[in-house]
Design a protein around this motif. Structure first.
Motif, PDB file in Angstrom:
ATOM      1  N   ASP A  39       0.816  -1.241   0.034  1.00  0.00           N
ATOM      2  CA  ASP A  39      -0.182   0.136   0.020  1.00  0.00           C
ATOM      3  C   ASP A  39       0.766   1.236  -0.034  1.00  0.00           C
ATOM      4  N   THR A  40       2.177   1.000   0.189  1.00  0.00           N
ATOM      5  CA  THR A  40       2.981   2.269   0.150  1.00  0.00           C
ATOM      6  C   THR A  40       4.187   1.655  -0.277  1.00  0.00           C
ATOM      7  N   ALA A  41       4.877   2.633  -1.445  1.00  0.00           N
ATOM      8  CA  ALA A  41       6.251   2.134  -1.773  1.00  0.00           C
ATOM      9  C   ALA A  41       7.351   3.140  -1.621  1.00  0.00           C
ATOM     10  N   THR A  42       8.714   2.835  -1.135  1.00  0.00           N
ATOM     11  CA  THR A  42       9.516   4.050  -1.203  1.00  0.00           C
ATOM     12  C   THR A  42      10.449   3.446  -2.156  1.00  0.00           C
ATOM     13  N   VAL A  43      11.065   4.203  -3.298  1.00  0.00           N
ATOM     14  CA  VAL A  43      11.854   3.974  -4.123  1.00  0.00           C
ATOM     15  C   VAL A  43      13.229   4.212  -3.640  1.00  0.00           C
ATOM     16  N   LEU A  44      14.380   3.429  -3.805  1.00  0.00           N
ATOM     17  CA  LEU A  44      15.551   3.763  -3.381  1.00  0.00           C
ATOM     18  C   LEU A  44      16.286   3.880  -5.057  1.00  0.00           C
ATOM     19  N   ARG A  45      17.099   4.758  -5.383  1.00  0.00           N
ATOM     20  CA  ARG A  45      18.158   4.519  -6.308  1.00  0.00           C
ATOM     21  C   ARG A  45      19.525   4.961  -5.939  1.00  0.00           C
ATOM     22  N   ARG A  46      20.733   4.279  -6.307  1.00  0.00           N
ATOM     23  CA  ARG A  46      21.756   4.512  -5.816  1.00  0.00           C
ATOM     24  C   ARG A  46      22.042   4.967  -4.308  1.00  0.00           C
ATOM     25  N   GLY A  47      21.254   4.541  -3.311  1.00  0.00           N
ATOM     26  CA  GLY A  47      21.293   4.793  -1.925  1.00  0.00           C
ATOM     27  C   GLY A  47      20.262   6.091  -1.623  1.00  0.00           C
ATOM     28  N   ARG A  48      19.581   6.613  -2.586  1.00  0.00           N
ATOM     29  CA  ARG A  48      18.876   7.568  -2.237  1.00  0.00           C
ATOM     30  C   ARG A  48      17.251   7.306  -2.230  1.00  0.00           C
ATOM     31  N   VAL A  49      16.525   8.159  -1.540  1.00  0.00           N
ATOM     32  CA  VAL A  49      15.112   8.071  -1.796  1.00  0.00           C
ATOM     33  C   VAL A  49      14.755   8.835  -2.875  1.00  0.00           C
ATOM     34  N   VAL A  50      14.438   8.232  -3.925  1.00  0.00           N
ATOM     35  CA  VAL A  50      13.826   9.079  -5.260  1.00  0.00           C
ATOM     36  C   VAL A  50      12.447   9.323  -5.246  1.00  0.00           C
ATOM     37  N   ALA A  51      11.737   8.389  -4.591  1.00  0.00           N
ATOM     38  CA  ALA A  51      10.110   8.560  -4.755  1.00  0.00           C
ATOM     39  C   ALA A  51       9.373   7.980  -3.429  1.00  0.00           C
TER      40      ALA A  51
END
Lengths: 309, 517, 352
Positions: free
Chosen positions: B208-220
């Protein structure tokens, strides 16, 4: 033909000869169950023997002597533990170094005591009962140390398979990373296991020099420490099988003496080779099934472990 | 409601740097009670490190964690469990030689009796419909069963937050479905779930929720129920165009690699018996083998590469030459190149330099003269491999283990391709790599395909298989499914087969109509 | 860089030795002079040093080749003894027969004997999966007993006043001496030549490269198609040949007959030397000088200070301990970095 007396004598002697092997092997077994391969058993036994002998000679007390031998074994095992567990040194190389170091150290410690006759004020025996024929001799004229070794092996079995701490130790040997993740202190547990191995090797050595022979001779363990390492493989890391193996080897040793005594014309050196040959044969039989060896061997044996983080 | 209840877990500004890479860079997120929260990202995006920080396995360099509104310090897994955080690891942290019950006893504190633990375990197992045999040794369980043990172990500590690290990577489609049912019912009971994954459709379906990581950072931070796989993918990998397909199918070549009636009995309890494997690959063709890990891929690869020798010569052919009895080196002289799944220790020697690793598969080449190594030639080869395949921060004297996974894989692929093979066997060649490296490797394979090389690609990644293969088959329990041209099959059919429903040979199998995952 | 750990290990050992000597009630400076300086202060002493260095160097080179490939032959002592038995036995059988071929033949017989002894371990490891550590060690005890049997029994000299020794070898079977006034013989030259060969072998040969791959990453070796059994055989045969040669040199050169003890543990010392020398021929060359010094020093202080020569063993052990510890101190950061988990797929236990 063999008389009953002779047979009894052989059996009693077999149990005696098997005792140091059983003690040293059970110590190594516990250490290996925790995932640590300590090839320094021979060195720890030798130092245990030398220190045990010297302490007994000086204190005239067997108990003090044997405790001193155990202490020396623990001391040596701590060197090993520090190098392999704290410093992550190669266990095979460190074990070899420990044996070489122990051989030299024991020779130095025992140097003034070659030919010394032990005078002991305290000694153990169980009167009356030991006068019963055969069984009495077999059961009650044995060295108390033989009983002690039985108690220790039974205790190790109970510890490993019936206690929670034993389960923890087996877990550490099986999957140290998982053990760490569940919050166990892998290194501390391995230190304890290695120290137990040292205590048992020291005890075995002290038994040899203080009670079994009882003299001090350089290199007197004559490879028993290595045979103990082989016995652990033979026993598939099972404590009770260690006992069986130790008495088997004790029997081979005693048999060799009796054949020599029977003067069949076989040169003594060939008979003396028997325990070493037997070790090789046993290893061949136990190792040839690679799959079974893999299943029985503690999974992390001889692999260094460092906690991440 | 939001006013009264603090979030179950909140992270503020978590940072963690390793010597080679910044794994987590200023990560903040918030997880509510009873929510199923996805942590989404490519391999190497920093998901696992973040989870290890929450679980107390790894210490963060900076940042704070708050639990039910209170700032906490979690320095060991035991403290995490104390708070009510449970974690199911990607690579299970079970004790293989011990029984299931022993495993539970070990992780559940000293003051409970075995009897009590056994009873509680069965209770939980019943409540959530988990089939468990307490007396089995863990190594003898299937991967799915082992995961159940892990989950049960967590559940018995009554967690308030359960971390699932890539839980489905080793599961069949059916087991995945069962897992989802279990997770939903846990969440309904108020347990928060952190679901770490890089599989988009799973996240869309479950979370129901998603935190997207890219290269160690939260991007969305998004609501996956309102997103599509494509929009999530864009968050995950940025704006890279993924498709690498360039060459059109070419059919003008003859069979270059063949396997005929290959049988191989299992070597022990842990291996799979291969049954009647038949396949052939033409030049210019890429054949993909899909399948869940542990269904015979390892055994098949050994047989194909020559690490296991077949009983008869004509079981395996390279350019019609029977090589079943030949070892890896002889097969290599005939033009076989093999890119194994495991880079360190199998495809490369970790402690050796790249030059010495270049020598690994160059025995029959110009590298050796009268038994002596020509280091000059090897070095030249190594440089050209490094340059042509863009191996970053590599020189001939670099140790293999100091390269990143992607660069090492580029080196291994380059080394194999530079020997001008006729046949390439590649096992999971892009596993765990960043998108750029994966694209580079797929492009290199496609280029070889264009020049008439026969390629066998074994992968668990259906997207990859459908992207570059000409035809596709499934391995399940040591058997191969029928081989289908890629445009005549679907992910549903392949997925159905991967779950163990191979059609019987000779039978005209009904196509499954609806199998959403 | 590679020499820092061995050098600091040597330094640590010296410090440890000083503590040891003073705890035994000796002035450490005097003891050190007696141990390290006096024995090599004249030509004869240097000859003695080289005499002890030759077998240690040979054994250590042979072992290092195996250790690089993870073949744990720790029975060089036994292979040396069998080499001595075979070389010595052959020389005794030749009696007074003379010829240029005699000495090479004796040395060759010794090397073959050592190889044969090591090949037992090779058969057991490759055919029956038996750990070579224990086997080579047990074979060492057996070799010692075999030698004991021979010198007490069939080969005992009739003129030896019942001592357990064989007859003296004929002059034609003795290695020629190099420098008058010393006991130094051709053995040291051969061991130095062998060092050069080992260096070439380890640095350049593909065979040695394959052995190293087998040792470092057995799966990678299988992937490359290297025959592990063949490489185990090669390691053990080379190690056995070198140790057997050392045994023949001892008998034909230094001792001149067979007796119950032909080696004061050179084969075991060689294990340490191989390590201190970082498994590299040049390092091993220098480490063997140090080890030989421990031996002559041990004998010297026994004479001058009455300290048991067993102190040599303590020094050997301390040296290896110090090396292992120095390694950790030096590589700590590096190793820590390398131990970081790397993205590799699969859990070997869990895959069923």
């Amino acid at each position: 033909m063999l008389s009953v007396d002779l047979l009894t004598a052989i059996l009693v002697a077999t149990l005696g000869a098997g005792t140091p092997l059983a003690l040293a092997a059970i110590g190594e077994l516990v250490s290996e169950r925790a995932g640590v391969l300590n090839l320094g058993v021979e060195g720890m036994m030798l130092v245990g023997a030398a220190v045990g002998f010297v302490a007994t000679a000086e204190s005239e007390s067997m108990v003090i002597g044997i405790l001193a031998g155990m202490g020396a074994g623990i001391g040596l095992s701590l060197i090993f533990a520090f190098l392999t567990l704290t410093c992550l040194a190669n266990q095979v190389a460190t074990g070899l170094a420990l044996t070489i170091f122990g051989t030299g150290t024991s020779a130095l410690i025992g140097a003034g005591y070659t030919g010394t006759v032990l005078v002991v004020r305290d000694s153990f025996s169980i009167p009356v009962l030991s006068d019963i024929p055969v069984l009495g001799a077999l059961l009650f004229s044995l060295e108390p140390m033989t009983y002690l070794s039985l108690v220790i092996i039974g205790g190790v079995w109970f510890f490993l398979f019936r206690s929670r701490s034993g389960l923890v130790l087996r877990g550490v040997g099986d999957a140290p990373a998982a053990a760490h993740a569940t919050g166990m202190s892998v290194i501390l547990i391995r230190y304890m296991a290695v120290m137990f191995g040292g205590a048992m090797a020291g005890l075995a050595g002290a038994f040899l020099s203080v009670i079994y022979t009882p003299v001090w001779v350089e290199n007197m363990t004559a490879g028993r420490g290595w045979i103990a390492v082989a016995l652990v493989v033979f026993a598939s890391w099972q404590p009770l099988r260690v006992l069986a193996g130790a008495y088997l080897f004790g029997g081979v040793t005693i048999l060799q003496f009796h054949i020599q005594g029977a003067s069949l014309g076989i040169p003594s050196q060939f008979l003396s080779m028997l325990p070493y040959l037997a070790t090789i044969v046993v290893l061949v039989i136990m190792s040839s099934d690679a799959m079974r060896v893999k299943l029985n061997t503690p999974a992390s044996l001889a692999k260094p472990f460092r906690a991440e983080g | 409601m939001e006013l009264a209840m603090p979030a179950r877990l909140e992270l503020f500004g978590i940072c963690k740097a390793y010597p080679a890479v910044v794994a987590n860079d200023d990560i903040s997120l918030s997880i509510d009670a009873g929510s199923i929260h996805a942590i989404l990202g490519e391999n190497g995006a920093g998901k696992s490190t973040l989870m290890k920080i929450i679980y107390g396995v790894v210490a963060s360099d900076s940042g704070t964690i708050s639990w039910n509104g209170e700032v906490v310090k979690i320095t060991t897994p035991a403290e995490a469990r104390e708070l009510g955080i449970g974690m199911v690891f990607q690579h299970f942290s079970l004790f293989p030689a011990l029984t299931v019950l022993d495993n539970l006893v070990l992780s559940l504190g000293a003051n409970k009796s075995r009897q009590l633990i056994a009873e509680t375990a069965l209770e939980f197992a019943n409540q959530y419909g988990l089939k468990i045999e307490l007396d089995r040794q863990v190594y003898s369980l299937s991967v799915g069963e082992q995961q159940r043990v892990e989950i049960l172990r967590c559940l018995m500590q009554n967690p308030k937050l359960l971390i699932m690290d890539e839980p489905t990577s080793v599961l069949t489609i059916e087991s995945i479905r069962e897992l989802f049912v279990l997770l939903r019912s846990l969440a309904a009971d108020g347990c928060s779930i952190v679901y770490v994954s890089h599989k988009l459709h799973e996240v869309c379906e479950l979370c129901d929720t998603a935190t997207v990581l890219r290269r160690g950072r939260v991007v969305a931070s998004v609501d996956p129920r309102t997103e599509t796989s494509a929009s999530l993918a864009k968050h995950m990998i940025g704006d890279l165009v993924v498709s690498v397909r360039t060459a059109s199918p070419s059919t003008s070549w003859d069979e270059r690699f063949g396997v005929h009636n290959l049988h191989r009995s299992a070597a022990g309890d842990f291996s799979i018996t291969l049954i009647n494997i038949n396949l052939n690959i033409r030049g210019g063709e890429i054949l993909g083998i899909a399948g869940v890990a542990g269904n015979g891929q390892a055994e098949l690869l050994e047989a194909l590469s020559g690490e296991w020798i077949a009983p008869k010569s004509d079981i395996i052919t390279i350019d019609s030459i029977p090589v079943g009895l030949a070892g890896p080196a002889s097969r290599r002289t005939l033009g076989l190149a093999y890119i194994p799944e495991e880079r360190l220790g199998h495809g490369a020697v970790p402690l050796m330099t790249l030059a010495k690793n270049a020598l690994l598969t160059g025995e029959k080449s110009k590298f050796i003269n009268n038994g002596l190594i020509r280091f000059g030639v090897v070095e030249k080869f190594t440089w050209s491999c490094i340059e042509k395949f863009g191996v970053k921060s590599g020189t001939p004297t670099t140790e293999a283990q100091s390269l990143s996974g992607g660069n090492l894989q580029k080196f291994i692929v380059g080394r194999e391709l530079l020997h001008e093979p006729n046949v390439i066997i590649a096992a999971q060649p892009t596993w765990g790599l960043d998108v750029g490296a994966a694209i580079a490797i797929r492009s290199a394979l496609l280029e070889k395909r264009g020049s008439g090389v026969a390629i066998l690609l074994i992968s668990e990644d259906l997207d990859e298989l459908f992207e570059i293969c000409d035809s596709i088959t499934v391995i399940s329990a040591g058997r191969l499914s029928p081989i289908r041209p890629v445009n005549e099959t679907s992910t549903e059919e392949i997925g159905y087969w991967m779950a163990g429903h191979l059609p019987q040979s000779g039978e005209i199998e009904p196509r499954p109509t609806h199998h959403d995952v | 860089m590679a020499a820092i750990a061995p050098l600091s290990a040597a330094l640590l050992t010296v410090v440890g030795g000083a503590i040891l000597f003073s705890s035994l009630g000796h002035n450490s400076v005097d003891a050190f002079r007696a141990f390290f300086v006096t024995p090599v202060s004249d030509l004869y002493g240097i000859g003695e040093l080289s005499l002890k260095m030759a077998p240690i160097l040979l054994c250590a080179l042979g072992l290092a080749i195996g250790f690089r490939g993870n073949v744990w032959n720790i029975g060089a002592e036994g292979q040396l003894i069998v080499g001595a038995i075979c070389g010595g036995g052959f020389a005794l059988a030749l009696g007074k027969i003379d010829g240029l071929w005699v000495i090479p033949a004796i040395l060759l017989t010794g090397a073959i004997g050592g190889m044969a002894w090591a090949s037992i371990a090779a058969v057991l490891r490759t055919r029956f999966n038996v750990n070579e550590i224990l086997v080579t060690l047990m074979l060492t005890y057996i070799a010692g007993l075999l030698l004991s049997y021979l010198v007490y029994g069939p080969w005992r000299s009739p003129t030896g006043f019942n001592w357990p020794v064989s007859s003296d070898l004929a002059a034609s079977a003795r290695l020629p001496r190099l420098i008058p006034g010393t006991r130094l013989n051709l053995g040291i030259v051969m061991s130095i030549v062998f060092t050069g060969c080992a260096w070439l072998f380890l640095a350049r040969s593909h065979l040695s490269y394959r052995m190293e791959v087998v040792g470092l990453a057995p799966r990678a070796a299988r992937y490359a198609g290297f025959d592990e059994h063949k490489l185990v055989w090669t390691s053990l045969l080379i190690g056995g040949a070198a140790a057997g040669l050392a045994g023949a040199i001892e008998v034909s050169g230094t001792i001149g007959k067979l007796r119950e003890v032909v080696s004061p543990g050179y084969g075991f010392a060689a294990i340490i030397v191989a390590y201190i020398g970082r498994l590299h021929p040049v390092g091993i060359f220098f480490a063997s000088i140090l080890m030989a010094l421990f031996y002559v020093g041990g004998e010297q202080i026994k004479v001058t200070l009455g300290v048991p020569s067993a102190i040599t063993g303590i020094f050997q052990g301390m040296l290896l301990f110090s090396l292992l510890m120095s390694d950790v101190l030096i590589n700590y950061r590096l190793r820590w970095y390398h131990n970081r988990p790397i993205a590799t797929k699969g859990n070997t236990h869990a895959v069923s």
